[in-house]
Write a protein that holds these residues in place. Structure first.
Motif, mmCIF file in Angstrom:
data_model
loop_
_atom_site.group_PDB
_atom_site.id
_atom_site.type_symbol
_atom_site.label_atom_id
_atom_site.label_comp_id
_atom_site.label_asym_id
_atom_site.label_seq_id
_atom_site.Cartn_x
_atom_site.Cartn_y
_atom_site.Cartn_z
ATOM 1 N N ILE A 74 0.826 -1.212 0.000
ATOM 2 C CA ILE A 74 0.000 0.000 0.000
ATOM 3 C C ILE A 74 0.857 1.258 0.000
ATOM 4 O O ILE A 74 0.683 2.160 -0.838
ATOM 5 C CB ILE A 74 -0.954 -0.010 1.229
ATOM 6 N N PHE A 75 1.807 1.325 0.917
ATOM 7 C CA PHE A 75 2.623 2.542 1.034
ATOM 8 C C PHE A 75 3.561 2.714 -0.153
ATOM 9 O O PHE A 75 3.849 3.844 -0.560
ATOM 10 C CB PHE A 75 3.403 2.527 2.344
ATOM 11 N N THR A 76 4.051 1.626 -0.706
ATOM 12 C CA THR A 76 4.914 1.753 -1.887
ATOM 13 C C THR A 76 4.136 2.349 -3.052
ATOM 14 O O THR A 76 4.614 3.258 -3.748
ATOM 15 C CB THR A 76 5.487 0.378 -2.280
ATOM 16 N N VAL A 77 2.918 1.862 -3.257
ATOM 17 C CA VAL A 77 2.075 2.400 -4.335
ATOM 18 C C VAL A 77 1.762 3.877 -4.080
ATOM 19 O O VAL A 77 1.808 4.714 -5.000
ATOM 20 C CB VAL A 77 0.777 1.574 -4.462
ATOM 21 N N ILE A 78 1.433 4.221 -2.834
ATOM 22 C CA ILE A 78 1.111 5.615 -2.506
ATOM 23 C C ILE A 78 2.296 6.537 -2.789
ATOM 24 O O ILE A 78 2.151 7.601 -3.414
ATOM 25 C CB ILE A 78 0.688 5.728 -1.016
ATOM 26 N N PHE A 79 3.487 6.117 -2.355
ATOM 27 C CA PHE A 79 4.661 6.974 -2.536
ATOM 28 C C PHE A 79 5.085 7.040 -4.003
ATOM 29 O O PHE A 79 5.592 8.065 -4.455
ATOM 30 C CB PHE A 79 5.806 6.472 -1.658
ATOM 31 N N ILE A 80 4.890 5.975 -4.752
ATOM 32 C CA ILE A 80 5.167 6.030 -6.185
ATOM 33 C C ILE A 80 4.222 7.017 -6.854
ATOM 34 O O ILE A 80 4.634 7.821 -7.711
ATOM 35 C CB ILE A 80 5.042 4.632 -6.810
ATOM 36 N N ALA A 81 2.957 6.974 -6.467
ATOM 37 C CA ALA A 81 1.972 7.903 -7.031
ATOM 38 C C ALA A 81 2.332 9.346 -6.703
ATOM 39 O O ALA A 81 2.256 10.237 -7.556
ATOM 40 C CB ALA A 81 0.582 7.564 -6.496
ATOM 41 N N ILE A 82 2.748 9.587 -5.456
ATOM 42 C CA ILE A 82 3.166 10.942 -5.066
ATOM 43 C C ILE A 82 4.338 11.407 -5.907
ATOM 44 O O ILE A 82 4.379 12.548 -6.388
ATOM 45 C CB ILE A 82 3.523 10.973 -3.565
ATOM 46 N N SER A 83 5.296 10.500 -6.113
ATOM 47 C CA SER A 83 6.476 10.865 -6.891
ATOM 48 C C SER A 83 6.115 11.164 -8.340
ATOM 49 O O SER A 83 6.639 12.112 -8.932
ATOM 50 C CB SER A 83 7.499 9.719 -6.826
ATOM 51 N N VAL A 84 5.218 10.375 -8.918
ATOM 52 C CA VAL A 84 4.834 10.576 -10.322
ATOM 53 C C VAL A 84 4.036 11.859 -10.498
ATOM 54 O O VAL A 84 4.229 12.616 -11.464
ATOM 55 C CB VAL A 84 4.026 9.356 -10.824
ATOM 56 N N ILE A 85 3.140 12.140 -9.553
ATOM 57 C CA ILE A 85 2.264 13.306 -9.679
ATOM 58 C C ILE A 85 3.006 14.603 -9.372
ATOM 59 O O ILE A 85 2.960 15.566 -10.141
ATOM 60 C CB ILE A 85 1.033 13.154 -8.747
ATOM 61 N N LEU B 286 11.343 4.532 0.421
ATOM 62 C CA LEU B 286 10.773 5.158 1.616
ATOM 63 C C LEU B 286 9.380 4.607 1.907
ATOM 64 O O LEU B 286 9.038 4.332 3.065
ATOM 65 C CB LEU B 286 10.717 6.673 1.416
ATOM 66 N N GLY B 287 8.584 4.420 0.851
ATOM 67 C CA GLY B 287 7.265 3.833 1.036
ATOM 68 C C GLY B 287 7.333 2.428 1.605
ATOM 69 O O GLY B 287 6.571 2.063 2.511
ATOM 70 N N ALA B 288 8.269 1.617 1.086
ATOM 71 C CA ALA B 288 8.433 0.254 1.599
ATOM 72 C C ALA B 288 8.842 0.269 3.066
ATOM 73 O O ALA B 288 8.340 -0.523 3.879
ATOM 74 C CB ALA B 288 9.454 -0.496 0.758
ATOM 75 N N ALA B 289 9.753 1.177 3.433
ATOM 76 C CA ALA B 289 10.219 1.253 4.823
ATOM 77 C C ALA B 289 9.086 1.651 5.760
ATOM 78 O O ALA B 289 8.907 1.050 6.835
ATOM 79 C CB ALA B 289 11.370 2.250 4.927
ATOM 80 N N ILE B 290 8.305 2.644 5.368
ATOM 81 C CA ILE B 290 7.173 3.061 6.205
ATOM 82 C C ILE B 290 6.136 1.938 6.287
ATOM 83 O O ILE B 290 5.534 1.711 7.346
ATOM 84 C CB ILE B 290 6.549 4.355 5.644
#
Length: 985
Positions: A499-510, A524-528
């Protein structure tokens, strides 16, 4: 009406009970396998979280700089019609004598060292022909590693500390450099020597003869190869095969690493180089520039990598057969007293604009160096060279986003531009341009020393979270619920990571933020996700107040308080550079303290035999700790307060032969305490003895080769090295194959260290006894530790092997004390085990410094750098004690216990001790990271604090890998299953 069932016969009842027992047994075994997988995933999550934390910190701490892709050309306005006015040479011969320290090149009337008065051709010609020769002190930028120096010497830029980490894995330098400029301007380049050049300049070399550079015990192969290729090419200059001929010799550097500078072999290498340089001089014409230089120096031990004066002060000599140079009017700057302590010096990056302009090339785009005044035949030509360099530096600054708005430098440039355009009526341009060049360089150094505090903070926070999670999971959660909680944590962690990896990837892309790339956002998403995956199930069951209360209760005992004191004090020493450099002595003090306290506590044991054995093991633990701490290499900062004792001598080889018989004997003695010397144990221990003898023979060959040149025995001097190499490498490969492959396969399929003994009693009945039953886990598991120990010993130098032998004795002795003192589940046991890892890291000839790495052991299995054999050898040599400790931590639980009817609970106790060891290592690493950040502006940051944090990070990664793949993943689960199959029904 139903007919009543016939009652079961006794045989049927027995069969039914057996079937039920088998079913329960299989269910329990399957459950154990399932839990083994979950525990591996748990510790893999910890490993991933800590690796990501260390990666973020490293990203922010190891400095980087902006490299522009622009390249200079002769058609650029600043060089158009100007460079021809400065070109003085058509060809050049460049000789890099690796580690040519400046004081090697100037005379010494006292001649008290082997390294003085042997390489005097540059100095003599400089005195005799001052218009043909320039001899200067050549100051390197730390850290003084070869690849980092080559980048500075060819680009004119300031490679930062991170470049040192790729010293043995160099990529092609795409940044503008004078090698590429030669190639782009149709100049042919021929190269011979250190294969680092081939790695970073291969597209631009027309002819190349590379030689392996990492084998620092080989003093002659590279040098002889350079001489054998360069002299014929110099004799055949009319063939036009080269315009620039480059040779990079390594003998002086390797001699320093092998023997130190104060050895007669250094004299021989310097004389060889002196003869070589004279041969070159005889063969060049007056259109050829000769450049002889060192890329760095060496310290008093012969090593380099740091920033001491001896490591930074190399030599630079320019020579021409025509009058091309001049010396400064102030002759006092060439004073050679005190080894040239006050002699005129230039920065190594200053060679780039100097060489480029003398060869009619444009100055590389990213250059920050200034021209060397003596290298030009007059003040007017030097003034023009300074003007062109100023224009190039300012052009680079205008194109750099981080430099272009520097008003101070921009105003200085505008002032200088006006002075130049006006014809310099007051004659102040030369003075002012030096100020501009100096200020520009200092401002760049200051800018590139701006650490990425965001990445540093993220790394520290993530590692701190991993420490908190480890404490909660390993020590605070009650053992009766840890299994059930683990089943909840693993799926929660997997879900949260996704979940967090997808969220942080989306933040980075947007958002496309500039401070972190997509990859770093994903990490960072994976770590969180890992953090939340642990916290959600834990906080669902327990409140923070309960966890805090449990923490106070768990660590309230005397031994726990002592363990916490050791951990906190060890972590606190990184708050001082003075304590950090004496870490080896501090860890030995902690261990001796433990030995004394355990002797006192052993007197409280109920049984007399426990009191006696407790005091016996405690006293020997203290004695062996003191003994092993005598083996050391010294850091430069320790100065005269430390005397290095880690050396190779004939008595060490004899000691290895003695140890080959002594070490198996004391292991057998520990096995006999629990009657475990049966079945697999005699086979393993006897085979271990054979392997130790083979390792001793291998190092005997190394010793013969090491001392062949100065041996007083004629038969040693006449040894056939090729035959010796063949036998040596064959033997090393056999040992590695046995220790790393055959022995571990055999262990996984071999029998237990038990024996069924049947005795006849006085009543004519027979009585069965299982010998080794009381230590069935520990005796079998320790055979695996012996396998890895044998592999580590192969790649460890002789005195280090004696240290490892003592380490194994201390580990076994510690397990006996753990049993006597009853501290299997206490914090103290893994902490002391961890301290043993540090003690023997230092006593095997290492320090937390780059120069102390034993690169030469990478050639134990192969003659050339070969992945993964070279890298494996260096890892086992450097981190061998930590690997043994990480393997042995499960024995705190397993040593001297009978087969358990609750194998999952037993596994959980192993996991607790593995987690405790990781807590200790994480606290030490976290402290090293925090204090490296605090002291990032400290004078000693790159010499003490940065290497210590890198060492801490590598230890953390190595221990995580061993725990996940071997201790938890491969060995413990397999062993418990095997014993459960035999004794579990």
């Amino acid at each position: 009406m139903q007919r009543p069932q016939d009652p079961e016969s006794g045989e049927e009842v027995r069969k039914r009970l057996v079937q039920q027992s088998d079913a329960k047994f299989h269910i329990r075994n399957n459950r154990l396998r399932f839990m083994a997988i979950l525990y591996v995933l748990i510790f893999f999550s910890f490993a991933a979280l800590q690796t990501i934390a260390i990666a973020f910190f490293t990203r922010g701490f190891l400095l980087s700089r902006q490299v522009l892709d622009n390249h200079s050309t002769l058609t650029d306005p600043i060089f158009l019609d100007q460079s021809d006015k400065l070109q003085n040479f058509d060809k050049a011969v460049v000789v890099i004598i690796d580690a040519l320290r400046f004081d090697f090149t100037v005379p010494d009337s006292e001649n008290e060292f082997y390294y003085r008065n042997n390489f005097l051709t540059p100095y003599n010609l400089n005195q005799k022909y001052p218009q043909n020769s320039v001899l200067l002190k050549f100051i390197a930028d730390p850290p003084t590693t070869t690849l980092q120096r080559l980048k500075g010497l060819t680009t004119g830029s300031l490679p930062t500390f991170v470049d040192a980490g790729s010293n043995f894995d160099g990529d092609v330098i795409h940044e503008d450099n004078f090698i590429k400029q030669l190639y782009s301007n149709n100049r042919s380049i021929a190269f011979v020597g250190d294969d680092t050049w081939e790695a970073v300049f291969s597209p631009f070399l027309n002819t190349s003869y590379p030689y392996d550079s990492l084998n620092v015990w080989d003093l002659h192969t590279v040098d002889n190869g350079v001489i054998e290729h360069m002299i014929p090419m110099l004799d055949d200059q009319k063939s036009n095969k080269w315009d620039v001929l480059i040779g990079h010799t390594l003998g002086v550097d390797h001699c320093g690493h092998r023997y130190g500078p104060s050895h007669f072999s250094m004299r021989d290498k310097q004389k060889q180089m002196d003869t070589f340089i004279n041969d070159i001089i005889d063969r060049i014409d007056d259109k050829t520039l000769l450049v002889v230089m060192g890329d760095h120096g060496m310290d008093r031990t012969g090593n380099h990598g740091g920033d001491s004066l001896d490591e930074l002060e190399a030599a630079l000599w320019l020579y021409s057969k025509k009058n091309s140079f001049h010396q400064l009017n102030d002759k006092s700057v060439y004073d050679i007293s005190n080894g040239g302590k006050n002699y005129r010096s230039v920065n190594q990056i200053d060679l780039v604009p100097t060489f480029s302009l003398l060869m009619g090339l444009p100055i590389p785009f990213n250059n920050l160096g200034k021209p060397i005044e003596e290298a030009f035949d007059s003040k007017d030509t030097f003034k023009l060279a300074s003007y062109l360099t100023m224009e190039q530096i300012q052009r680079y600054r205008y194109h750099s986003t981080s430099l272009k708005d520097d008003e101070l430098i921009n105003n200085k440039y505008k002032e200088l531009k006006n002075i130049w355009n006006q014809g310099d009526p007051k004659g102040i341009f030369a003075e002012k341009v030096l100020e501009y060049e100096y200020e520009s360089l200092e401002r760049c150094k200051d800018l590139w020393a701006r650490f990425d505090l965001l990445s540093i903070s993220i790394g520290i926070i993530l590692l701190a979270f991993s420490l908190v999670l480890l404490v909660i999971y390993s020590k605070l959660i009650p053992s009766v619920v840890i299994t059930q909680l683990t089943e909840e944590i693993v799926p929660a962690t997997i879900a949260m990571v996704c979940i967090f990896t997808v969220i942080f990837i989306a933040i980075s892309v947007i958002l496309k933020p500039s401070f972190l790339s997509l990859l770093w956002f994903s990490l960072l998403g994976a770590a969180i996700g890992i953090i939340f995956g642990f916290l959600i199930p834990i906080l669902d069951r327990y409140s923070i107040k309960w966890l805090f209360t449990s923490l106070l209760d768990k660590f309230s005992g005397l031994w726990s308080l002592i363990a916490i004191s050791f951990m906190v004090l060890h972590a606190a020493i990184f708050g001082s550079n003075s304590f950090t450099i004496w870490e080896d002595k501090i860890t030995s003090y902690f261990l001796i303290t433990f030995g004394f306290l355990s002797a006192v506590k052993s007197l409280d044991a109920q049984k007399k035999v426990d009191r006696v054995m407790g005091v016996y093991h405690s006293v020997l633990f203290m004695i062996t700790t003191r003994l092993v701490s005598l083996s050391t290499i010294c850091r430069e900062e320790q100065g005269s307060q430390c005397t290095p004792t880690f050396k190779l001598s004939w008595w060490m080889i004899l000691a290895l032969f003695v140890n080959a018989f002594f070490m198996p004997s004391y292991i057998r003695a520990f096995y006999n305490i629990t009657s475990s010397y049966h079945s697999a144990a005699p086979l393993w221990i006897n085979m271990f003895k054979v392997v130790l003898v083979m390792i001793t023979v291998y190092w005997s060959f190394e010793y013969l080769e090491f001392n062949q040149a100065d041996s007083s025995f004629e038969f040693i001097r006449n040894l056939d090295l090729e035959s010796l190499h063949f036998v040596k490498y064959t033997l090393a490969r056999i040992i590695a194959g046995i220790a790393l492959i055959a022995a571990n396969v055999g262990w996984s399929r071999g029998p237990l260290c038990v024996k069924l003994e049947i005795k006849n009693t006085e009543t004519s009945s027979r009585e069965a006894c299982i010998l080794g039953y009381q230590n069935v886990y520990g005796s079998q598991y320790f055979l695996l530790v012996m396998n890895f120990t044998a592999a580590i010993l192969l790649f460890t130098k002789p005195l280090g092997q004696l240290s490892i032998s003592i380490l194994i004795y201390q580990i076994l002795s510690l397990f006996e004390l753990v049993d006597i003192l009853g501290v299997r589940a206490n914090l103290i046991s893994p902490v002391v085990l961890g301290l043993l890892g540090y003690l023997h890291f230092f006593s095997t000839g290492h320090q937390a410094t780059i120069p102390s790495i034993h690169w030469e052991v990478g050639f134990t299995l192969t003659e050339k750098i070969t992945f993964p054999f070279t890298h494996l050898a260096i890892v086992l040599n450097t981190f061998g004690p930590f690997i043994i400790v990480a393997l042995s931590v499960s024995l705190i639980t397993l040593w001297k216990i009978p087969p358990s009817q609750k194998p999952i609970s037993l596994y959980s106790r192993i996991i607790e001790n593995c987690g405790t060891l990781l807590i200790y290592e994480t606290l030490v690493a976290l402290s090293a990271l925090i204090f490296a950040t605090v002291f990032r502006r400290h004078l000693m940051v790159w010499k003490i604090f940065a290497p210590r944090f890198m060492f801490a990070g590598l230890v953390q990664i190595v221990i995580n890998i061993v725990l996940v793949t071997t201790t938890i993943g491969f060995s413990c689960g397999r062993l418990i299953l095997q014993i459960n199959r035999i004794f579990g029904k």
